[in-house]
Write a protein that holds these residues in place. Sequence first.
Motif, mmCIF file in Angstrom:
data_model
loop_
_atom_site.group_PDB
_atom_site.id
_atom_site.type_symbol
_atom_site.label_atom_id
_atom_site.label_comp_id
_atom_site.label_asym_id
_atom_site.label_seq_id
_atom_site.Cartn_x
_atom_site.Cartn_y
_atom_site.Cartn_z
ATOM 1 N N GLN A 192 45.960 41.547 45.707
ATOM 2 C CA GLN A 192 46.296 42.355 46.875
ATOM 3 C C GLN A 192 47.098 41.548 47.888
ATOM 4 N N ALA A 219 42.515 46.788 45.252
ATOM 5 C CA ALA A 219 43.163 45.475 45.235
ATOM 6 C C ALA A 219 44.399 45.481 44.345
ATOM 7 N N TYR A 220 44.486 46.459 43.448
ATOM 8 C CA TYR A 220 45.563 46.471 42.458
ATOM 9 C C TYR A 220 46.580 47.587 42.665
ATOM 10 N N HIS A 272 38.681 43.900 39.239
ATOM 11 C CA HIS A 272 38.448 43.441 40.605
ATOM 12 C C HIS A 272 37.210 42.560 40.700
ATOM 13 N N SER A 282 38.606 50.159 50.489
ATOM 14 C CA SER A 282 37.793 49.500 49.460
ATOM 15 C C SER A 282 36.303 49.608 49.737
ATOM 16 N N TYR A 312 35.156 43.652 46.453
ATOM 17 C CA TYR A 312 36.442 44.356 46.492
ATOM 18 C C TYR A 312 36.341 45.588 45.596
ATOM 19 N N ASN A 315 41.571 37.121 47.283
ATOM 20 C CA ASN A 315 41.951 38.424 46.721
ATOM 21 C C ASN A 315 43.422 38.380 46.303
#
Length: 301
Positions: A281, A39-40, A31, A193, A35, A278
């Motif tokens: 995401q 995000a994943y 990331h 996050s 973040y 980002n």
Amino acid sequence: MRTVRQVDAGDLSVGLWDEGPRDGPAVVLLHGFPYDIHAYEAVTDRLVERGCRVLVPFLRGYGSTRFLEADTLRSGEQAVLGADLRALMDALRIESAVLAGYDWGGRAACVVAATWPERCAGLVSCNGYNLLHPPAAMAPDEPANEARYWYQFYLHGERGRRGLEQHRQAMAKLLWQMWSPRWPFTEADFLRSAAAFDNPDFVEVVVHSYRHRYGLVPGDARFLELEAQLLTRPVIQVPTILLDGLADGVAVEPDTRSHARHFARLVRHERVDGVGHNFPQECPSVFAAAVMDLVEAAARE
């Protein structure tokens, strides 16, 4: 709900998701700022379904990742991000993996791909060639481009450090809004996050990162040789897929086709309308597909 495990690796106790079969092809997802591993989430689901072992670590200064020693410099320079990644792979006995990331995480992946190519089965990099070149950092850019980096200049002074300390969530949320103007993230998305920014080393690592890249503070002396190697702008020799979100509000050059000369084995370069900074995401399907293409290519070699 996913479980975060802790692994001692190099200078850190690293918090990470470790999902999928242990004998599956390894993928590390990294990331950026500001973040975290959430995000994943969707990318991880897609890759685990395809049989991958997916590792998603909190970078130094984020989430449950902690320094093992109180006197270790809270550096955020590019060399240490790459060294952290290599140390994590060593600790987990992963000889080679597909590395994928954006922002700081993309930089860590590029460092490993450039300097230890045998550890990188393939690279997915958002925003192109992510290695920094501090000697050129003081050359002024066009004012419109300089304005995109206000947060970096803000952090060069003590007022900025105190501002980040006191308003870390508000500052991060503003950057999310500015950098991904077409991403309708929810308050719940952000807060999930933002908890990672409560890390006690977050401010020090972030401030050091944005000062070191402009030559304002020294780096960790243990990594001077690695930093010197990165300053040569090494060509990345591993199979690479580049991703650009064309609605990225911070990228000075959102279409990074000119970066191709830095990649000896560029598989393709995808540019996606409406996607901001980002990328994983905002557009998990494209990101996961890029990773899987490299996983499958590595399996055929």
